[in-house]
Scaffold this motif. Sequence first.
Motif, PDB file in Angstrom:
ATOM      1  N   ARG A 276       0.831  -1.208   0.000  1.00 15.55           N
ATOM      2  CA  ARG A 276       0.000   0.000   0.000  1.00 15.55           C
ATOM      3  C   ARG A 276       0.866   1.260   0.000  1.00 15.55           C
ATOM      4  O   ARG A 276       0.555   2.251  -0.671  1.00 15.55           O
ATOM      5  N   GLY A 277       1.954   1.223   0.758  1.00 20.75           N
ATOM      6  CA  GLY A 277       2.848   2.371   0.795  1.00 20.75           C
ATOM      7  C   GLY A 277       3.489   2.638  -0.553  1.00 20.75           C
ATOM      8  O   GLY A 277       3.652   3.797  -0.957  1.00 20.75           O
ATOM      9  N   MET A 278       3.853   1.592  -1.268  1.00 18.76           N
ATOM     10  CA  MET A 278       4.438   1.747  -2.599  1.00 18.76           C
ATOM     11  C   MET A 278       3.425   2.350  -3.567  1.00 18.76           C
ATOM     12  O   MET A 278       3.753   3.243  -4.362  1.00 18.76           O
ATOM     13  N   THR A 284       1.410   9.731  -5.251  1.00 18.86           N
ATOM     14  CA  THR A 284       1.713  11.056  -4.697  1.00 18.86           C
ATOM     15  C   THR A 284       2.907  11.724  -5.374  1.00 18.86           C
ATOM     16  O   THR A 284       2.875  12.922  -5.680  1.00 18.86           O
ATOM     17  N   PHE A 285       3.979  10.940  -5.622  1.00 20.94           N
ATOM     18  CA  PHE A 285       5.231  11.550  -6.089  1.00 20.94           C
ATOM     19  C   PHE A 285       5.608  11.161  -7.518  1.00 20.94           C
ATOM     20  O   PHE A 285       6.569  11.699  -8.065  1.00 20.94           O
ATOM     21  N   GLY A 286       4.873  10.204  -8.108  1.00 25.19           N
ATOM     22  CA  GLY A 286       5.232   9.741  -9.441  1.00 25.19           C
ATOM     23  C   GLY A 286       6.054   8.465  -9.387  1.00 25.19           C
ATOM     24  O   GLY A 286       6.692   8.159  -8.368  1.00 25.19           O
ATOM     25  N   GLU A 287       6.057   7.726 -10.485  1.00 25.13           N
ATOM     26  CA  GLU A 287       6.712   6.414 -10.500  1.00 25.13           C
ATOM     27  C   GLU A 287       8.222   6.533 -10.319  1.00 25.13           C
ATOM     28  O   GLU A 287       8.828   5.754  -9.572  1.00 25.13           O
ATOM     29  N   ARG A 340      -5.851  -0.419  -7.908  1.00 25.18           N
ATOM     30  CA  ARG A 340      -5.016   0.758  -7.698  1.00 25.18           C
ATOM     31  C   ARG A 340      -3.810   0.746  -8.634  1.00 25.18           C
ATOM     32  O   ARG A 340      -3.435   1.784  -9.200  1.00 25.18           O
ATOM     33  N   LEU A 341      -3.203  -0.428  -8.821  1.00 22.61           N
ATOM     34  CA  LEU A 341      -2.080  -0.527  -9.753  1.00 22.61           C
ATOM     35  C   LEU A 341      -2.531  -0.268 -11.180  1.00 22.61           C
ATOM     36  O   LEU A 341      -1.865   0.461 -11.932  1.00 22.61           O
ATOM     37  N   ALA A 342      -3.664  -0.851 -11.585  1.00 16.12           N
ATOM     38  CA  ALA A 342      -4.167  -0.666 -12.944  1.00 16.12           C
ATOM     39  C   ALA A 342      -4.511   0.800 -13.210  1.00 16.12           C
ATOM     40  O   ALA A 342      -4.330   1.292 -14.328  1.00 16.12           O
ATOM     41  N   ALA A 343      -4.998   1.513 -12.179  1.00 13.86           N
ATOM     42  CA  ALA A 343      -5.315   2.929 -12.358  1.00 13.86           C
ATOM     43  C   ALA A 343      -4.051   3.762 -12.533  1.00 13.86           C
ATOM     44  O   ALA A 343      -4.056   4.771 -13.258  1.00 13.86           O
ATOM     45  N   LEU A 344      -2.943   3.341 -11.908  1.00 13.85           N
ATOM     46  CA  LEU A 344      -1.686   4.073 -12.030  1.00 13.85           C
ATOM     47  C   LEU A 344      -0.963   3.765 -13.336  1.00 13.85           C
ATOM     48  O   LEU A 344      -0.191   4.593 -13.835  1.00 13.85           O
TER      49      LEU A 344
END
Length: 539
Positions: A276-278, A284-287, A340-344
């Motif tokens: 979750r933190g990753m 928040t900060f970009g990949e 959440r990963l798919a949205a990012l």
Amino acid sequence: MRPKHLHLTETDDYLRAAFRDLRPRQDVATLLKVSDKELIYLLFRKNAPRYRQFSLRKRDGGARVISAPEGSLKIVQQKLNQVLQAVYRPKAPVHGFARDRSIVSNAAPHADRRWVLNLDLENFFPSIHFGRVMGMFAGKTYGLPRPAAMTLAQICCYQKAMPQGAPTSPVVSNMVCGPLDIQLRKLAAAHNCNYTRYADDITFSTDRPQFPAALASVTDDAVKIGDDLRRVIEANSFRIHEAKVRLRTRGERQEVTGLIANAFPNVTRQFVRRVRGMLHAWKTFGEAAAHAEFVNKHDRKQRRPEGQQPRFRDVLRGRLAFIRMVKGPTDPLYVRLWHRLAALAPDTYAPIREVHNIDDVPSALWILESDAAGAQGSGFVLERYGLVTCDHCVHPDTVAFRANDPLTRYAVRVRQRSDVLDLAIVEIEHGTPLGGILRAGNSVAMKPGDSIELFGFPNYAKGQEASRTSTTVSGRAAREGTQMLIVAAPTFAGISGGPATDSAGNVIGVIKTGFDGHDAVPGRIIDIAELGKLLPPTF
């Protein structure tokens, strides 16, 4: 000098028979598809190193020395590994480096137990020296002549021991541990305990009020290994890593091969929090920034020094794949994290669709096909279970594919099945995009006259979309103790294994029967509640 063939194409039966017939060194070379001259060169060359050594840091701060074979020797070991995997029959307690077994299957026998004992074998791979490997191949179990046994040991060993990093080392370690597994299993049974081994990680568990002193006891807040257990391990030329002995009660956190086993095999909360933190850092900060932070402060993965750093998104996908393996592909936590990963990364990963509308049911449907059996059936992904179908739809060569992508086919593995219930739960290859996920409905509330929808692929032909048939419940029946719903409309061959849903798209049964056009009879639907007899949804 490089072997012409990179892997063996023969069947397991052929490889087992060829292994038993090995006599001189030349037989080994022939089996591995290299010339005798090439094999001698690979085993005894002096002008070039056969292995590359490097160190990886361990969690306790120490270093693990990896000896990785180079080039052609690695290929020969990979082919020998194919042979040994066909030959070796893993004992029931063995879960490491064994086909269709994992840390999940290793933890399962110890779930919800009063006591759990964990211990490690010290210097596991290095303690398996050349003499032990050769003696194992030449011994009673495998009975190879000395020339063949010596050649196999020479292929598997480096500097007179089994190298950690060779393709053959995992399966050879299991073969060498065969007597140990038999003796520890007998010792466990004598004291009403379960026993499993995953490589050098040994676990015992029991529901007895007191843990058997023959195995271990607690003295002055320290765990003392019992004399009987120590005797068996040391008689098999292994030593216990005293600093890694743990005996936990139900009220404490019981961990087995990195999984929490107090109620059922589960990932740790810390692992989920890190994932979750990753995801939060990326959002928040970009990949790029999240990746840099991860590499500098949190990456504890053991990697080769010269290895390429994986992309941050691939690291995340790997960690989600681990959660999926442990908790199941339809577990709500896994699905939420995947979304959440798919949205990012929408360009890389597709979201999983949770079906909330009956028109979306086809997104959860799969086609199952077997060339050898000439059979085709239907299946669907159900929350907390996985891919559900009928038992008679699953054969050794069955593959699963989606109607909109018939050329991309995935191997399936049976997780649980029952010919009496005619139900099966199968796993699709890890990493397979699931599509939609259905939910179970209230089958008990269904009564005669209620509307019902049948989905599947009757008489499937390439390019065909899922069929949908509206009908009504006409009654209930029990066949061999299995509760079924009888529906007014007939069902056709190929729709077996598909879902029967209520008007909201919730699954109330699994379609059992299909006729071939000659005997039109009312369809039979296996009550979805029967699935709980096969495998309770414990994810």
